[in-house]
Write a protein that holds these residues in place. Sequence first.
Motif, PDB file in Angstrom:
ATOM      1  N   ASP A  45       0.859  -1.177   0.000  1.00 41.12           N
ATOM      2  CA  ASP A  45       0.000   0.000   0.000  1.00 41.12           C
ATOM      3  C   ASP A  45       0.901   1.234   0.000  1.00 41.12           C
ATOM      4  O   ASP A  45       1.606   1.500   0.969  1.00 41.12           O
ATOM      5  N   THR A  48      -3.225  -6.160   4.462  1.00 49.22           N
ATOM      6  CA  THR A  48      -2.725  -6.453   3.119  1.00 49.22           C
ATOM      7  C   THR A  48      -1.282  -5.997   2.968  1.00 49.22           C
ATOM      8  O   THR A  48      -0.440  -6.708   2.403  1.00 49.22           O
ATOM      9  N   HIS A  49      -0.984  -4.813   3.483  1.00 50.61           N
ATOM     10  CA  HIS A  49       0.374  -4.267   3.411  1.00 50.61           C
ATOM     11  C   HIS A  49       1.357  -5.162   4.177  1.00 50.61           C
ATOM     12  O   HIS A  49       2.436  -5.487   3.664  1.00 50.61           O
ATOM     13  N   TYR A  68      -9.087   5.548   5.796  1.00 50.31           N
ATOM     14  CA  TYR A  68      -8.403   4.611   6.685  1.00 50.31           C
ATOM     15  C   TYR A  68      -8.663   4.903   8.158  1.00 50.31           C
ATOM     16  O   TYR A  68      -8.533   4.005   8.988  1.00 50.31           O
ATOM     17  N   GLN A 115     -11.735  -0.419   6.530  1.00 50.56           N
ATOM     18  CA  GLN A 115     -10.927  -0.260   5.314  1.00 50.56           C
ATOM     19  C   GLN A 115      -9.452  -0.061   5.675  1.00 50.56           C
ATOM     20  O   GLN A 115      -8.570  -0.620   5.035  1.00 50.56           O
ATOM     21  N   ARG A 147      -8.020  -3.412   6.833  1.00 51.64           N
ATOM     22  CA  ARG A 147      -7.760  -4.286   5.679  1.00 51.64           C
ATOM     23  C   ARG A 147      -6.507  -3.837   4.933  1.00 51.64           C
ATOM     24  O   ARG A 147      -5.692  -4.663   4.513  1.00 51.64           O
ATOM     25  N   ALA A 148      -6.358  -2.526   4.768  1.00 53.55           N
ATOM     26  CA  ALA A 148      -5.173  -1.998   4.087  1.00 53.55           C
ATOM     27  C   ALA A 148      -3.900  -2.364   4.855  1.00 53.55           C
ATOM     28  O   ALA A 148      -2.900  -2.771   4.256  1.00 53.55           O
TER      29      ALA A 148
END
Length: 110
Positions: free
Chosen positions: A10, A87-88, A59, A80, A83-84
Amino acid sequence: MTGTPPPSLDRELHHPTRLALVAYLSSCTETEFGVLRDYCGISDSVTSKTVSALEKLGYVTVRKGYVGKRPRTWVALTRQGLRALETHLAALEEIVATAKRAGATAEEPT
C-alpha cells in the motif's frame, strides 16, 4: 520474484509514520490525538497532516469533543484501514519470505 507479480504494498502506508500510526490504531478502539503524537514521536503539525491524509483515504475516522472545557480529538482505524494494513503487512511478509527462499537456494560463491 521472477514469474510472479510483486506483492501489493500500500503506497499510502509505506511511509513509516503512517504505518506506525495505523499499526498503533489497530490495537485499540480509538485513541486521543496526543497519544498518537507522542507514540510516533512527531509534532502536532505532522500528526495532523498524517491523520488528515489517512482520513481522506478512508483509513481513519476523526471525532472531536471536549473533556471538561478542553477540546480533544480522537482517531480510530476504519475497517478499510485495517484491511489496508493487513494487506500491506502480508505483502511485506511475502517479500521477506521470497528473499529468504531465494537466498537459501542460491549457490555459495566458490
